[in-house]
Design an enzyme around this catalytic site. Sequence first.
Site, PDB file in Angstrom:
ATOM      1  N   ASP A  19      44.469  14.779  34.434  1.00 62.90           N
ATOM      2  CA  ASP A  19      43.481  15.229  35.207  1.00 62.90           C
ATOM      3  C   ASP A  19      43.138  16.778  35.085  1.00 62.90           C
ATOM      4  O   ASP A  19      44.088  17.401  34.278  1.00 62.90           O
ATOM      5  CB  ASP A  19      43.927  15.109  36.697  1.00 62.90           C
ATOM      6  CG  ASP A  19      42.913  15.639  37.770  1.00 62.90           C
ATOM      7  OD1 ASP A  19      41.573  15.350  37.730  1.00 62.90           O
ATOM      8  OD2 ASP A  19      43.067  16.463  38.515  1.00 62.90           O
ATOM      9  N   SER A  20      42.255  17.245  35.832  1.00 60.86           N
ATOM     10  CA  SER A  20      41.914  18.585  35.664  1.00 60.86           C
ATOM     11  C   SER A  20      42.966  19.519  36.196  1.00 60.86           C
ATOM     12  O   SER A  20      43.376  20.650  36.088  1.00 60.86           O
ATOM     13  CB  SER A  20      40.663  19.209  36.138  1.00 60.86           C
ATOM     14  OG  SER A  20      40.602  18.599  37.319  1.00 60.86           O
ATOM     15  N   GLY A  52      34.882  20.274  37.300  1.00 59.31           N
ATOM     16  CA  GLY A  52      33.277  20.060  37.984  1.00 59.31           C
ATOM     17  C   GLY A  52      32.173  20.764  37.925  1.00 59.31           C
ATOM     18  O   GLY A  52      31.198  20.278  38.108  1.00 59.31           O
ATOM     19  N   CYS A  82      40.730  12.112  36.165  1.00 62.09           N
ATOM     20  CA  CYS A  82      39.560  12.946  36.452  1.00 62.09           C
ATOM     21  C   CYS A  82      38.231  12.272  36.554  1.00 62.09           C
ATOM     22  O   CYS A  82      37.866  11.572  35.472  1.00 62.09           O
ATOM     23  CB  CYS A  82      39.411  14.082  35.748  1.00 62.09           C
ATOM     24  SG  CYS A  82      38.351  15.357  36.108  1.00 62.09           S
ATOM     25  N   GLU A 161      42.531  21.959  48.239  1.00 58.63           N
ATOM     26  CA  GLU A 161      43.494  22.647  47.667  1.00 58.63           C
ATOM     27  C   GLU A 161      44.203  23.406  48.633  1.00 58.63           C
ATOM     28  O   GLU A 161      45.168  23.944  48.415  1.00 58.63           O
ATOM     29  CB  GLU A 161      42.921  23.494  46.446  1.00 58.63           C
ATOM     30  CG  GLU A 161      42.184  22.513  45.373  1.00 58.63           C
ATOM     31  CD  GLU A 161      43.303  22.351  44.352  1.00 58.63           C
ATOM     32  OE1 GLU A 161      43.941  23.346  44.021  1.00 58.63           O
ATOM     33  OE2 GLU A 161      43.167  21.547  43.521  1.00 58.63           O
ATOM     34  N   CYS A 193      35.712  11.590  43.481  1.00 58.91           N
ATOM     35  CA  CYS A 193      36.461  13.025  42.904  1.00 58.91           C
ATOM     36  C   CYS A 193      37.934  12.565  43.253  1.00 58.91           C
ATOM     37  O   CYS A 193      38.428  12.054  44.366  1.00 58.91           O
ATOM     38  CB  CYS A 193      35.924  13.884  43.772  1.00 58.91           C
ATOM     39  SG  CYS A 193      36.891  15.600  43.184  1.00 58.91           S
ATOM     40  N   HIS A 195      40.027  14.555  44.454  1.00 60.86           N
ATOM     41  CA  HIS A 195      40.529  15.264  45.661  1.00 60.86           C
ATOM     42  C   HIS A 195      40.275  14.514  46.974  1.00 60.86           C
ATOM     43  O   HIS A 195      40.707  14.757  47.958  1.00 60.86           O
ATOM     44  CB  HIS A 195      40.302  16.478  45.739  1.00 60.86           C
ATOM     45  CG  HIS A 195      40.647  17.419  44.848  1.00 60.86           C
ATOM     46  ND1 HIS A 195      40.832  17.153  43.469  1.00 60.86           N
ATOM     47  CD2 HIS A 195      41.483  18.774  45.005  1.00 60.86           C
ATOM     48  CE1 HIS A 195      41.656  18.257  42.792  1.00 60.86           C
ATOM     49  NE2 HIS A 195      41.947  19.094  43.977  1.00 60.86           N
TER      50      HIS A 195
HETATM   51  N1  DGL Z   1      39.362  16.323  38.957  1.00 58.25           N
HETATM   52  C1  DGL Z   1      38.010  16.604  39.418  1.00 58.25           C
HETATM   53  C2  DGL Z   1      37.319  15.414  39.430  1.00 58.25           C
HETATM   54  O1  DGL Z   1      37.626  14.006  39.894  1.00 58.25           O
HETATM   55  C3  DGL Z   1      38.010  17.521  40.508  1.00 58.25           C
HETATM   56  C4  DGL Z   1      38.462  18.830  40.429  1.00 58.25           C
HETATM   57  C5  DGL Z   1      37.710  19.701  39.327  1.00 58.25           C
HETATM   58  O2  DGL Z   1      36.655  19.914  39.571  1.00 58.25           O
HETATM   59  O3  DGL Z   1      38.277  19.812  38.280  1.00 58.25           O
HETATM   60  O4  DGL Z   1      35.994  15.297  39.272  1.00 58.25           O
END
Ligand code: DGL
Length: 273
Positions: A19-20, A52, A82, A161, A193, A195
């Site tokens: 993931d990011s 994102g 992600c 976050e 997403c 989060h």
């Molecule tokens: N992991 C990203 C997503 O699911 C969210 C956080 C980001 O923007 O990197 O799209």
Amino acid sequence: MQEKQNKSLKNKAAIGIFDSGLGGLTVMSAITKLMPKENIIYFGDTAHVPYGSKSKKVVTNFALGISKFLVRHNVKLIVVACNTASAFSLETLKKYIKVPVIGVIEAGSVMAAENTKNKKIAVIGTEGTIKSDAYAKEIKKHDKKIKCFSRACPLFVPLVEEGWLDNKVTEQIIKIYLNDIVNKDIDTVILGCTHYPLLKNTIQKVVGKKISIIDSATAVAFEVQKLLKEQNLTNSTGKGSLAFFVSDSPEKFQKLGSKFFNKKIINVTKVEI
Ligand code: DGL
């Protein structure tokens, strides 16, 4: 004999997840719950988060680099946890990476398409995911008659976050973002997403109990389980070892990660990719 040994090594190989940053730990948590014996290697690209708001080209370069890193660790499968990277880069990864690659969009879309009764679904996610229209395209493959309404909610990631999951400000921001789509008479919302599952209770409070909220993490875990079974790659004797790699600050990842993973996180290593 040799063939049997190779097979067993393949079964014992880890599942790679990336993931990011921290968010993909919600997907990892669903996978470990469903398959506690599987070994897992997680990569959080904390040096480059957020994805994102970045372009397809940039995100795909990061995703390729991380996938190659995971392949060097002999993973048997890669889960792109992600949503933005799944929307932008899945096709490229499937082309260049030699192990099976699963994204989060297909599983979430199928789950939502099967859930909706009135054929009206809302998708919320990052700017990149929403601009790509990846969820709507996937849903249409399942049922052309379903109408999708989408909304980018860029403030949700920083709120999560920050740990602001259910206060008045968060509730107000959710209302502002979701008011329009709730008024479209939708009966299903996809949390597109990583989060957003942490905001699920507050989102439910805002949209009301009649609207179902789809969190693709669980759907993806079932898809991973199915693929491992189909390819005879399930690890039924493993100890479920977990390793975490990040591209920046292991301490921060360790501290905040437990919120997403629901468990204490140890064994975090910083690497350059
Ligand atoms: N992991 C990203 C997503 O699911 C969210 C956080 C980001 O923007 O990197 O799209």
